[in-house]
Design an enzyme around this catalytic site. Structure first.
Site, PDB file in Angstrom:
ATOM      1  CG  ASP A  58      -2.045  -1.008   1.034  1.00  0.00           C
ATOM      2  OD1 ASP A  58      -2.878  -0.797   0.568  1.00  0.00           O
ATOM      3  OD2 ASP A  58      -1.460  -2.198   1.461  1.00  0.00           O
TER       4      ASP A  58
ATOM      5  CG  HIS B 224      -2.141   4.327  -1.342  1.00  0.00           C
ATOM      6  ND1 HIS B 224      -3.744   4.197  -1.803  1.00  0.00           N
ATOM      7  CD2 HIS B 224      -2.106   3.195  -0.297  1.00  0.00           C
ATOM      8  CE1 HIS B 224      -4.133   3.092  -1.051  1.00  0.00           C
ATOM      9  NE2 HIS B 224      -3.508   2.520  -0.348  1.00  0.00           N
TER      10      HIS B 224
ATOM     11  CG  ASP C 150      -4.145  -0.446  -3.009  1.00  0.00           C
ATOM     12  OD1 ASP C 150      -4.586  -0.758  -4.167  1.00  0.00           O
ATOM     13  OD2 ASP C 150      -4.840  -0.168  -2.124  1.00  0.00           O
TER      14      ASP C 150
ATOM     15  CG  HIS D 274      -6.834   2.433  -4.089  1.00  0.00           C
ATOM     16  ND1 HIS D 274      -7.328   3.896  -4.031  1.00  0.00           N
ATOM     17  CD2 HIS D 274      -6.961   1.895  -2.869  1.00  0.00           C
ATOM     18  CE1 HIS D 274      -7.875   3.900  -2.809  1.00  0.00           C
ATOM     19  NE2 HIS D 274      -7.621   2.963  -2.030  1.00  0.00           N
TER      20      HIS D 274
ATOM     21  CG  HIS E 211      -4.620  -5.370  -1.955  1.00  0.00           C
ATOM     22  ND1 HIS E 211      -3.355  -4.838  -1.431  1.00  0.00           N
ATOM     23  CD2 HIS E 211      -5.378  -4.654  -1.883  1.00  0.00           C
ATOM     24  CE1 HIS E 211      -3.809  -3.305  -1.435  1.00  0.00           C
ATOM     25  NE2 HIS E 211      -5.148  -3.459  -1.384  1.00  0.00           N
TER      26      HIS E 211
ATOM     27  CG  HIS F  94      -4.052   1.883   4.622  1.00  0.00           C
ATOM     28  ND1 HIS F  94      -4.016   2.968   4.286  1.00  0.00           N
ATOM     29  CD2 HIS F  94      -4.089   0.966   3.602  1.00  0.00           C
ATOM     30  CE1 HIS F  94      -4.029   3.043   2.926  1.00  0.00           C
ATOM     31  NE2 HIS F  94      -4.367   1.862   2.544  1.00  0.00           N
TER      32      HIS F  94
END
Length: 574
Positions: free
Chosen positions: A17, A19, A57, A125, A219, A249
């Site tokens: 993650d 991002h 992600d 995402h 995930h 997270h």
């Protein structure tokens, strides 16, 4: 960090993650994700890991901006392309497990010098969408910057079925089977895991003479954090040794044993705070994983480039609103001062994130934007410092389903779905299956995929024309030769693995273009050597928990695993 255990210790740096591109239009926070990702890559270089493993992600959006793609490629090029020798082999038939048309890991391409291979799955995402089922990871894979695995083609049928092809990795006498499952809608994956034989896990053909260490990277929402819609660890197969869980997270990076299942779960968490909640305020880490034989050791490494984040919850006296303002201002000032005191001297001081959760029962809400005007230039989020909630059962569900800006997160609420609407209206679907219609609507709304309905319709028509035939992924060949290369490699154990550590190899580091590293050890195929691999001189190594094969444990198992063998018809255990 000095490597222990010689050339048989596989060293992996794990992060999830990242991002990249989060808030890329915010002047203050636009570079946060890239700063942390560059630190992760530098840690991989510093600790001389064999490869970097990303658990989904990587990007914050399915279609990242050009600026985000350019910055990401620059970082990968800076840290991954060099003359450092690659010391492990990929034994499996790579076209089945890697999502690229070239059918090989990126470091084997003679046109590139890859010193730090990267393996990645997609997340919620940055998952694949559209007619061609493409994601941003496919772009990086086509450019030879990473190895994209764990991508599934569920087709367009009512009962989804998939086969998970692992990446077989060998370093010296250590053999690792790396399984990847990119993000699938939680409801759909739950149905598949509860459906017998819907998920087929391919196992290595040679299992009697070799001890494999099995890793799964996935995930999904975790049942532990999302009881209503998450995926339970108990639905996963028991032959696994370690599960790396992405999407959540909160950093719970220390491996925890799942009772009665025989494997451990580690949840590294995100490397950047995308929601201003208490779970995100905990220190961020990445995981250094060292595997030797069937044993492993985990070391958590704190990330230093993460923007400071302070979170508090307060109760105030509603009798005097004037004192409430002063009290909240004092709390913010104290939190800012706390960040300044704890920041190491000489390091760059980033403006902190500050979030105060306030119970406003008994008084009117304070205008959060007006309140934050005083802290422009002092905190990174002056517009949403305050988050107001009401106590009591009446708003309990709403408080649990709010995002970082105090707005209701529709993903976590009990909302009406297509599955519920269709039966109420007595409509008969003749072209698209109900589940596919719901998935298309989800991708159209959440992923901004304008071609979602066209994609599902096209797949449905193709399957109707050729019933029983599952769409073949572009570039994938048949499975009859999956282990051909692996068998030939295992039979030729006459050349040692080259090493980049002078103390380990006794000679200077070799430079130049790299190919697949030659296997190490001449007794890798014998049962005696397999038993010997269980011994180690690393006292701090952690033995993978023993598997429970008794009858009672088999009855508790909710999802029958349909193991298959590379190069053979899928076999199921009775």
């Amino acid at each position: 960090m000095e490597e222990e255990g010689g050339s048989s210790t596989l060293r992996v740096l794990v992060a999830t993650d990242c991002h990249l591109g989060y808030l890329d239009k915010d002047e203050e926070r636009r570079f946060d994700s890239f700063d942390t990702f560059e630190e992760i890559c530098s840690l991989a270089e510093k600790h001389k890991v064999d490869f970097l493993l990303l658990g989904g992600d990587l990007f914050h959006e399915n279609k990242p901006s050009n600026s985000t793609l350019v910055k990401t490629i620059e970082i990968l090029r800076r840290y991954c392309m060099n003359d450092r020798p690659v010391q492990f082999q990929v034994l499996s038939y790579q076209a089945a497990s890697l999502q690229n048309r070239f059918g090989q890991v990126n470091y084997e391409d003679s046109n590139y010098n890859i010193g730090l291979p990267v393996f990645a799955i997609h997340g919620s995402h940055d998952g694949p969408t559209g007619v061609d089922n493409m994601s941003s990871n496919d772009i990086l894979s086509a450019g030879n910057f990473l190895n994209y695995f764990g991508k599934t083609d569920l087709g367009c049928t009512g009962i989804s079925k998939t086969t998970v092809y692992p990446v077989f990795i060998r370093k010296g006498k250590t053999y690792v089977a790396l399984y990847g499952v990119g993000n699938i809608k939680d409801e759909r994956l739950n149905r598949m895991l509860n459906e017998p034989h819907a998920v087929n896990w391919m196992l290595p053909e040679i299992r009697d003479e070799i001890d494999w260490f099995n890793i799964l990277v996935l995930h999904q929402k975790r049942k532990k954090a999302s009881p209503s819609s998450g995926v339970s660890e108990r639905l996963l197969p028991r032959f696994l040794d370690l599960v790396i869980w992405g999407h959540e997270h909160e950093c719970l990076i220390d491996p925890e044993e799942v009772s009665g299942m025989g494997f451990h779960v580690t949840q590294p968490g995100s490397s950047i705070a995308t929601s201003l909640i208490n779970a995100e305020a905990k220190p961020k880490h990445v995981l250094l994983l060292e595997i030797k034989g069937t044993q492993y050791r985990s070391t958590k490494i704190p990330l230093q480039s993460v923007r400071p984040f302070e979170y508090v919850e307060v109760d105030v006296d509603p009798s005097d609103e004037a004192t409430i303002h002063a009290y909240l201002h004092k709390i913010v000032s104290n939190l800012i001062e706390k960040v300044r005191e704890t920041t190491a001297s000489g390091s760059e001081l980033k403006l902190p994130l500050v979030r105060i959760k306030v119970d406003y029962s008994g008084f009117s809400i304070i205008n959060s934007k007006q309140f934050g005007q005083k802290y422009v230039g002092k905190v990174a989020n002056p517009q949403d410092i305050l988050h107001f909630t009401k106590s009591g059962e009446r708003c309990k569900n709403t408080q649990e389903s709010t995002n970082s800006f105090g707005e209701v997160d529709t993903n976590d609420l009990n909302k009406q779905t297509i599955e519920a609407l269709i039966p109420e209206t007595n409509l008969q679907l003749e072209i698209l299956h109900l589940n596919d219609l719901n998935s298309a609507l989800h991708e159209f709304v959440n992923n901004d995929d304008s071609m979602a309905f066209h994609s599902y319709l096209k797949q449905s028509i193709d399957e109707a024309r050729e019933p029983g035939k599952k769409p073949i992924t572009k570039g994938r060949q048949g499975s009859q030769n999956l282990l051909t290369g692996a068998l030939s490699v295992l039979e030729s154990d006459d050349e040692p693995i080259e090493s980049s550590d002078p103390e380990e190899s006794g000679s200077s580091q070799q430079t130049g273009r790299k190919r697949r590293a030659a296997p190490g050890g001449g007794d890798g195929g014998s049962a005696a050597s397999a038993a010997g691999r269980r011994k180690t001189d690393l006292a701090s190594f952690q033995r993978a928990p023993k598997k429970e094969d008794d009858a009672d444990a088999s009855k508790e198992r909710r999802t029958p695993v349909a193991p298959g063998r590379y190069g053979a018809v899928i076999r199921r255990r009775g």
